[in-house]
Scaffold this active site. Sequence first.
Site, PDB file in Angstrom:
ATOM      1  N   SER A 367       0.805  -1.230   0.000  1.00 10.49           N
ATOM      2  CA  SER A 367       0.000   0.000   0.000  1.00 10.49           C
ATOM      3  C   SER A 367       0.832   1.272   0.000  1.00 10.49           C
ATOM      4  O   SER A 367       0.275   2.369  -0.149  1.00 10.49           O
ATOM      5  CB  SER A 367      -0.943   0.010   1.212  1.00 10.49           C
ATOM      6  OG  SER A 367      -1.932  -0.980   1.061  1.00 10.49           O
ATOM      7  N   LYS A 514       3.148   6.610   4.848  1.00 13.35           N
ATOM      8  CA  LYS A 514       2.182   5.601   4.397  1.00 13.35           C
ATOM      9  C   LYS A 514       2.701   4.230   4.781  1.00 13.35           C
ATOM     10  O   LYS A 514       3.862   3.896   4.568  1.00 13.35           O
ATOM     11  CB  LYS A 514       2.006   5.665   2.874  1.00 13.35           C
ATOM     12  CG  LYS A 514       0.951   4.712   2.360  1.00 13.35           C
ATOM     13  CD  LYS A 514      -0.441   5.190   2.755  1.00 13.35           C
ATOM     14  CE  LYS A 514      -1.510   4.122   2.484  1.00 13.35           C
ATOM     15  NZ  LYS A 514      -1.528   3.076   3.530  1.00 13.35           N
ATOM     16  N   THR A 515       1.811   3.436   5.369  1.00 13.33           N
ATOM     17  CA  THR A 515       2.152   2.057   5.716  1.00 13.33           C
ATOM     18  C   THR A 515       1.825   1.134   4.544  1.00 13.33           C
ATOM     19  O   THR A 515       1.150   1.509   3.584  1.00 13.33           O
ATOM     20  CB  THR A 515       1.354   1.595   6.944  1.00 13.33           C
ATOM     21  OG1 THR A 515      -0.045   1.697   6.649  1.00 13.33           O
ATOM     22  CG2 THR A 515       1.677   2.435   8.163  1.00 13.33           C
ATOM     23  N   GLY A 516       2.303  -0.082   4.655  1.00 13.62           N
ATOM     24  CA  GLY A 516       1.992  -1.111   3.659  1.00 13.62           C
ATOM     25  C   GLY A 516       2.215  -2.479   4.253  1.00 13.62           C
ATOM     26  O   GLY A 516       3.181  -2.688   5.000  1.00 13.62           O
TER      27      GLY A 516
END
Length: 581
Positions: A367, A514-516
Amino acid sequence: MALSHLFSGFDLLTLQFLLASGCCVIAGGGVWAVMMLCRRWLPGIAAQRSVWLLGQCTIIAAFVLILLPQSERLRLLPPIDIEEFAPQRVDGSTRDAVIASATPSATAGAGPRAYLARTAQGWLLLYAAGLACAMARLLHTRRALLALAAAGRKTSAQPMDTIEVDAPISPMLFGLFRPRLLLPRHLRDFDADQRQLIVAHELTHWRRRDLQWASAGILLQTLLWFNPFMRLLRHQLSWAQELGCDRDVLRGRPQAQRKAYAAALVAQLKLQQAPIATALAFGNAPPDTLASRIALIRDPRGAMQSRWARAATVIGLAGVLATSLTLQPSLASQAGTQLSCTTLMDAASGQRLRHDGQCDARATPASTFNIVVSLMGYDSDILVDEHTPVMKYQPGQSDWNALWRTDTDPTSWIINSNVWFAQNITKQLGEARFQRYIDGFDYGNRDVSGDAGKRNGLTMSWIGSSLQISPDEQIDFLRKIVNRQLPVSPKAYEMTARILRPQTLANGWTIRGKTGTSSPVLADGRDDHQRQYGWYVGWATKGARTIVFARMTLDRRQEVYAGARAKQAFLSEVAARLDTL
């Protein structure tokens, strides 16, 4: 730094060094076993100096390969999991507290991780001390040889300086760059033929470049001074060098001269003191090897040395190296971390501020790719502002997360990492334009073909599929965003920064990130449900300064997504120290 939460880069390095040290001793045992079989069944090969030096190189290679980040992928055993006495669970309230305070909650020095870290650091200090002692002994030996040569008297001309000394030594050759031949005065009592053969023996060492071979063996033994098999192999290298010289000197000589040569060797052993390790000496024949050396002197033909025998020896050593690498467990930090990187860079200057772990290892962006999709969406006017457009949820879309089963706008898309929203944007772009954006961004490996044979690059290439990117490549891409060096409109930069929800920490830094989260893909194409990649990437700003960052881990699947755990770890361990970078 608190060791009870996550190991620092230095701690991980020392732990890996400790593991490499222990495993290279085990590899040494395997190499020694192969060489002893070789000596028993292939004596002609065992008499070659090259196989013993190759044995030492095999152990060195086993040691070095364990320290290489990419060797993790070659190992078959599961990682050694280093757990806490009471590992913390990361729930929503904990994450909120971390964001507010950005201070570590773990107590430094608690748990077995701290003891293991101290043990590894202690071993590193012990290794350094042992290496210093080993080098000091070599220096002391060199000084002793130089003093011995200075006290002697030069004699008749040879291809090198020949010095006669009044000391109970063996005839010896020393000096890597300036070879000198030391001859004891008691050599005058030997028969003339014996003296000639002894001098020929030492000159043969010089012609065969045995000093260089011996120096290489001593250097490798010194580097791994703690490994007993390195010393054994180096002694056998010395034995093979003496046998090689005996063979060359006696080739074609009559039986009478061979007997005289053997008698001279025995007589010399009775007269000399212990041989000097760094010199090549005629009397370098320990009692356990004297019999084999005398046997070869009597019959210098030796055993048959076929190419197949050489190949079998090399294959055996290669097998030991491959086995030692694949069967060595890697180290895992809390939660079974198998891959980890934290890297930060000053956005303006490009100066690396921190670079810990395997930061060149590529993985699926998951993501975090939504940052890319946002830039493309706003640049192409598919996206308008923070809340426009609102895309309608349709059953059958990628909705394996319950939060995605609702109408979504750009802000909620970024917050919830809604996959079907991003897929709608990429579908509207089309394959050609999508690829042009990725090429223009120079993003990772730029491969948006998707899964082989499925033609799903527009919708799945960034989710455990063809598109791969490393943490190093992530921060290069993020620098281009911060410095506005991408081929997109100003609006794309501004709106992407808005929907990334800035968070201001207690120390004054504002973070946009932003995480993923994504599962690795197994060899058969199925998702690995036991492990997860976790990403947290973005940039932090305070005043006129901006720092880009990327954190990536691969660890065991847990109740909390790996991306959320990567974010929590970054905020608690790194973000609180941004002012010190």
